[in-house]
Write a protein that holds these residues in place. Structure first.
Motif, mmCIF file in Angstrom:
data_model
loop_
_atom_site.group_PDB
_atom_site.id
_atom_site.type_symbol
_atom_site.label_atom_id
_atom_site.label_comp_id
_atom_site.label_asym_id
_atom_site.label_seq_id
_atom_site.Cartn_x
_atom_site.Cartn_y
_atom_site.Cartn_z
ATOM 1 N N TYR A 87 7.365 11.911 1.797
ATOM 2 C CA TYR A 87 8.027 12.662 0.737
ATOM 3 C C TYR A 87 9.449 12.160 0.489
ATOM 4 O O TYR A 87 10.108 11.638 1.391
ATOM 5 C CB TYR A 87 8.109 14.143 1.110
ATOM 6 C CG TYR A 87 6.780 14.831 1.317
ATOM 7 C CD1 TYR A 87 5.837 14.892 0.298
ATOM 8 C CD2 TYR A 87 6.475 15.442 2.526
ATOM 9 C CE1 TYR A 87 4.620 15.536 0.480
ATOM 10 C CE2 TYR A 87 5.278 16.102 2.713
ATOM 11 C CZ TYR A 87 4.351 16.138 1.700
ATOM 12 O OH TYR A 87 3.156 16.789 1.888
ATOM 13 N N ASP A 88 9.917 12.380 -0.732
ATOM 14 C CA ASP A 88 11.324 12.203 -1.081
ATOM 15 C C ASP A 88 12.011 13.537 -0.758
ATOM 16 O O ASP A 88 12.004 14.467 -1.559
ATOM 17 C CB ASP A 88 11.454 11.862 -2.563
ATOM 18 C CG ASP A 88 12.901 11.705 -2.998
ATOM 19 O OD1 ASP A 88 13.777 11.600 -2.117
ATOM 20 O OD2 ASP A 88 13.141 11.708 -4.215
ATOM 21 N N ASP A 89 12.593 13.635 0.451
ATOM 22 C CA ASP A 89 13.111 14.904 0.958
ATOM 23 C C ASP A 89 14.460 15.246 0.337
ATOM 24 O O ASP A 89 15.423 14.488 0.461
ATOM 25 C CB ASP A 89 13.229 14.837 2.479
ATOM 26 C CG ASP A 89 13.471 16.197 3.104
ATOM 27 O OD1 ASP A 89 13.447 17.195 2.363
ATOM 28 O OD2 ASP A 89 13.675 16.262 4.326
ATOM 29 N N GLU A 90 14.539 16.381 -0.323
ATOM 30 C CA GLU A 90 15.782 16.823 -0.951
ATOM 31 C C GLU A 90 16.481 17.924 -0.152
ATOM 32 O O GLU A 90 17.510 18.444 -0.584
ATOM 33 C CB GLU A 90 15.483 17.301 -2.376
ATOM 34 C CG GLU A 90 14.929 16.179 -3.266
ATOM 35 C CD GLU A 90 14.592 16.648 -4.669
ATOM 36 O OE1 GLU A 90 14.611 17.884 -4.891
ATOM 37 O OE2 GLU A 90 14.295 15.800 -5.531
ATOM 38 N N GLU A 91 15.902 18.291 0.996
ATOM 39 C CA GLU A 91 16.513 19.320 1.839
ATOM 40 C C GLU A 91 16.569 18.850 3.295
ATOM 41 O O GLU A 91 16.176 19.555 4.220
ATOM 42 C CB GLU A 91 15.752 20.638 1.720
ATOM 43 C CG GLU A 91 15.833 21.253 0.331
ATOM 44 C CD GLU A 91 15.154 22.614 0.240
ATOM 45 O OE1 GLU A 91 14.619 23.086 1.276
ATOM 46 O OE2 GLU A 91 15.158 23.208 -0.855
ATOM 47 N N LYS A 92 17.087 17.653 3.471
ATOM 48 C CA LYS A 92 17.225 17.105 4.817
ATOM 49 C C LYS A 92 18.168 17.963 5.663
ATOM 50 O O LYS A 92 19.073 18.612 5.141
ATOM 51 C CB LYS A 92 17.793 15.677 4.755
ATOM 52 C CG LYS A 92 16.815 14.609 4.318
ATOM 53 C CD LYS A 92 17.509 13.257 4.290
ATOM 54 C CE LYS A 92 16.536 12.140 3.966
ATOM 55 N NZ LYS A 92 15.631 11.868 5.104
ATOM 56 N N PHE A 93 17.958 17.935 6.973
ATOM 57 C CA PHE A 93 18.888 18.579 7.893
ATOM 58 C C PHE A 93 19.135 17.660 9.081
ATOM 59 O O PHE A 93 18.370 16.705 9.323
ATOM 60 C CB PHE A 93 18.356 19.949 8.366
ATOM 61 C CG PHE A 93 17.083 19.870 9.176
ATOM 62 C CD1 PHE A 93 17.110 19.624 10.552
ATOM 63 C CD2 PHE A 93 15.845 20.063 8.567
ATOM 64 C CE1 PHE A 93 15.946 19.565 11.295
ATOM 65 C CE2 PHE A 93 14.676 20.004 9.305
ATOM 66 C CZ PHE A 93 14.730 19.751 10.675
#
Length: 207
Positions: A87-93
């Protein structure tokens, strides 16, 4: 309703292909019919439902990777394999982690991906010894889909609610020689949260 209609069309297409396969003049195809097994690797881009992607904090497309096995007898083709989505992660931590061997601490960022298995069947029509066209239909089952720290035990993770499902995949097959082939396919999902995309496949065939 739209997906139900697509599923009905899919079933009708398979029945039509089966009728065509029985009605074809076998003598005209004998030159190109053969048995072979293929181990292959596929990569491409698959679309994700925009609403689902928004609520799950990912982009509306993902890199699709597949490792599979395929077998052909005459015109009939079936295959199984494992599938993955990056996925193209837009909520990385980020999270502080500790190396279990050295004890060194560091900050690591999360990844978002999915893993599954699939099975498919189809019909192949050979135009000559090099070029053929194949129509495949199958089911892709998602086993895990999550956001988390790779290779980390007891780290925080989040489920990403994206499912695969029933799909159709027409494709063009190019057999370079007795061992190596390439396939170009269009994969269209009829159920689940994935939409469609293009895949390129490289395979090793044996008899």
């Amino acid at each position: 309703m739209q997906k139900l209609t697509q599923q009905c069309l899919f079933a009708t297409s398979l029945l039509a292909l089966s009728s065509v396969a029985q009605a074809e003049d076998a003598g005209s195809q004998d030159s190109y019919q053969h048995q072979q097994s293929v181990m292959y690797f596929s990569v491409g881009s698959i679309g994700i439902d925009k609403t689902v992607a928004f609520f799950e904090g990912i982009g509306d497309s993902a890199t699709s990777i597949r490792f599979g096995y395929e077998d052909q007898t005459g015109n009939f083709v079936w295959g199984v394999g494992v599938s993955g989505l990056l996925y193209d992660d837009e909520e990385k931590f980020s999270q502080q982690v500790e190396n279990s061997w050295s004890g060194k601490q560091s900050s690591e960022s999360s990844d978002a991906d999915a893993f599954g298995v699939y099975g498919e069947i189809g019909y192949r029509h050979a135009f000559n010894e090099t070029i053929s066209a194949t129509f495949m239909g199958g089911y892709d089952f998602t086993i895990t889909s999550e956001r988390g720290i790779s290779n980390c035990s007891n780290c925080y993770s989040e489920d990403i609610d994206v499912s695969a499902g029933l799909y159709v995949a027409p494709r063009l097959d190019i057999q370079f020689n007795e061992s190596f082939l390439m396939q170009l396919s269009y994969q269209n999902y009829l159920s689940g949260d994935l939409s469609s995309g293009l895949m390129v496949t490289f395979g090793y065939s044996y008899y």
